[in-house]
Design an enzyme around this catalytic site. Structure first.
Site, PDB file in Angstrom:
ATOM      1  CD  GLU A  40     -56.737  24.872 -21.501  1.00 42.73           C
ATOM      2  OE1 GLU A  40     -57.072  24.043 -20.645  1.00 42.73           O
ATOM      3  OE2 GLU A  40     -57.053  24.789 -22.696  1.00 42.73           O
ATOM      4  CD  GLU A  90     -85.349  44.815 -16.054  1.00 41.65           C
ATOM      5  OE1 GLU A  90     -86.538  44.590 -16.356  1.00 41.65           O
ATOM      6  OE2 GLU A  90     -84.795  45.906 -16.256  1.00 41.65           O
ATOM      7  CG  HIS A 149     -41.889  41.290 -28.616  1.00 42.20           C
ATOM      8  ND1 HIS A 149     -41.913  42.529 -29.211  1.00 42.20           N
ATOM      9  CD2 HIS A 149     -41.173  40.485 -29.458  1.00 42.20           C
ATOM     10  CE1 HIS A 149     -41.243  42.478 -30.360  1.00 42.20           C
ATOM     11  NE2 HIS A 149     -40.785  41.248 -30.524  1.00 42.20           N
ATOM     12  CD  GLU A 150     -39.837  36.846 -28.483  1.00 45.54           C
ATOM     13  OE1 GLU A 150     -40.165  36.187 -29.493  1.00 45.54           O
ATOM     14  OE2 GLU A 150     -39.025  37.795 -28.539  1.00 45.54           O
TER      15      GLU A 150
END
EC number: 3.4.24.-
Length: 401
Positions: A17, A268, A149-150
């Protein structure tokens, strides 16, 4: 090797989040145009999500704040100083107001040196779950690569060594990049899994509500958002048989999602209420199969001929009834069933439910497939019209099941 519980934790879908702050300099740089900034951030989040997909992580943008009046703390060119200030502001101001798993400051300031981003390593679900990225290039994909990246550092991923490879490249966790990064290397995936098992961040296991997401719904990003019933990725990647990948709606009730594989299997159909195909179900036991040569039993169509072919090869078939009459002897190999260690001979009507006899095609021999105890007719094998083998006896198919 991992325990089953560790594997379950690694395989579980994870959700970050995510809260983004756009500072005042970036707001001014984009000519005070909030809609343009929002679109830029939404595009970045979408690009970041694409990169994190193989790691089973979804970045859910639950907040976007643009500091149009002034910065809420002093944003400085010294990256580590700004990171610390941002961490403290999140802890004291943002978290009490809006819960989040991770927050990012997107800044228009020119950070000192060559740095365009900074993050606390291995810090998700802690007070240090923040990072700072400089919006250093008009090319959205380059800045999105830095974001990825961070955030990778927050998730315990180190810089790639020279031996780390990804094809196609460049890899996301390279220390220096000039082109938009393509994917995480095998080293990165190993770092990430080690971090998960070491720190066990729990906040990423809960799935945010679709109503919490502030970015517009994107059909094809694997996350069910407002207005969608399902989202299984692109039409080419979708694995959910009852989700229409193009519209992110459930397929209608009655659409076939799994064909019958053979005559003892059932097709199915989608329910219209779920993206997944119902559990594979089998034809009822006793249903005629293979042109009435057998009756279904637990999803198979057992016949004496098929048993001979499976054991001895395609040149064999079931022996004539005369061979099976040997089962009335009750001696070493020819019997119907065991009771208290004793070999019970077959009654005349049960001979085809005892020891199996095979014949090479175009010969008249009574061959016994090699096995010290003899091979018996399989349960459910047809032994006459409307009759099947059950516990060494030939019984009515209606009463057998």
């Amino acid at each position: 090797t991992n325990t089953p519980e560790q594997d379950r934790y690694l395989q579980a879908e994870k959700y970050i989040e995510f809260y983004v702050i756009v500072d005042n300099r970036m707001y001014r740089y984009y000519n005070y145009d909030k809609p343009a900034i929002k679109i830029r951030v939404y595009e970045m989040i979408n690009a970041v999500n694409t990169k994190f997909r193989p790691l089973k992580i979804h970045i859910a943008l639950i907040g976007l704040e643009i500091w149009s009046n002034e910065d809420k703390f002093e944003v400085k060119p010294a990256a580590s100083v700004t990171l610390k200030s941002f961490r403290e502001w999140r802890q004291t101001v943002l978290l009490p107001r809006k819960r989040n798993d991770n927050a990012q400051l997107l800044t228009g300031i020119n950070l000192n040196g060559t740095a365009v981003g900074i993050a606390y390593p291995g810090s998700l679900c802690t007070q240090r779950s923040v990072f700072v990225v400089q919006d250093y290039n008009r090319r959205m994909s380059l800045v999105a690569s830095t974001m990825t990246h961070e955030l990778g550092h927050n998730l315990g991923i180190h810089h790639d060594e020279a031996s780390c490879i990804c094809i196609p490249g460049p890899c996301i966790m390279l220390k220096k990049r000039t082109a938009p990064a393509f994917q995480f290397s095998s080293c990165s995936i190993r770092d990430y899994q080690e971090y998960l098992l070491r720190d066990r961040p729990q906040c990423i296991l809960n799935k945010p509500l679709s109503t919490d997401i502030v970015s517009p719904a994107i059909c094809g990003n694997y996350f069910v958002e407002e207005g969608e019933e399902c989202d299984c990725g692109s039409p080419a990647a979708c694995q959910s048989a009852c989700c229409d990948a193009a519209t992110c709606k459930f397929n209608g009730a009655g659409a076939e999602c799994r064909a019958a594989k053979h005559d003892c299997d059932l097709p199915e159909l989608c329910t219209g209420q779920s993206a997944e195909c119902p559990t594979d179900s089998l034809q009822r036991n006793g249903h005629p199969c293979q042109n009435n040569q057998g009756y279904c039993y637990n999803g198979k169509c057992p016949t004496l001929t098929n048993q001979c072919i499976a054991l001895l090869g395609p040149h064999f078939t079931v022996s004539p009834k005369g061979c099976f009459d040997l089962n009335m002897r009750g001696d070493d190999g020819s019997f119907c069933r065991m009771e208290d260690g004793t070999k019970i001979p077959c009654a005349a009507k049960d001979v085809k439910c005892g020891r199996l006899y095979c014949t090479e095609k175009n010969t008249m021999s009574c061959l016994i497939p090699p096995n010290p105890d003899g091979i018996m007719a399989e349960p459910g094998t047809k032994c006459g019209d409307g009759m099947v083998c059950s516990k060494g006896q030939c019984v009515d198919v209606q009463t057998a099941y």
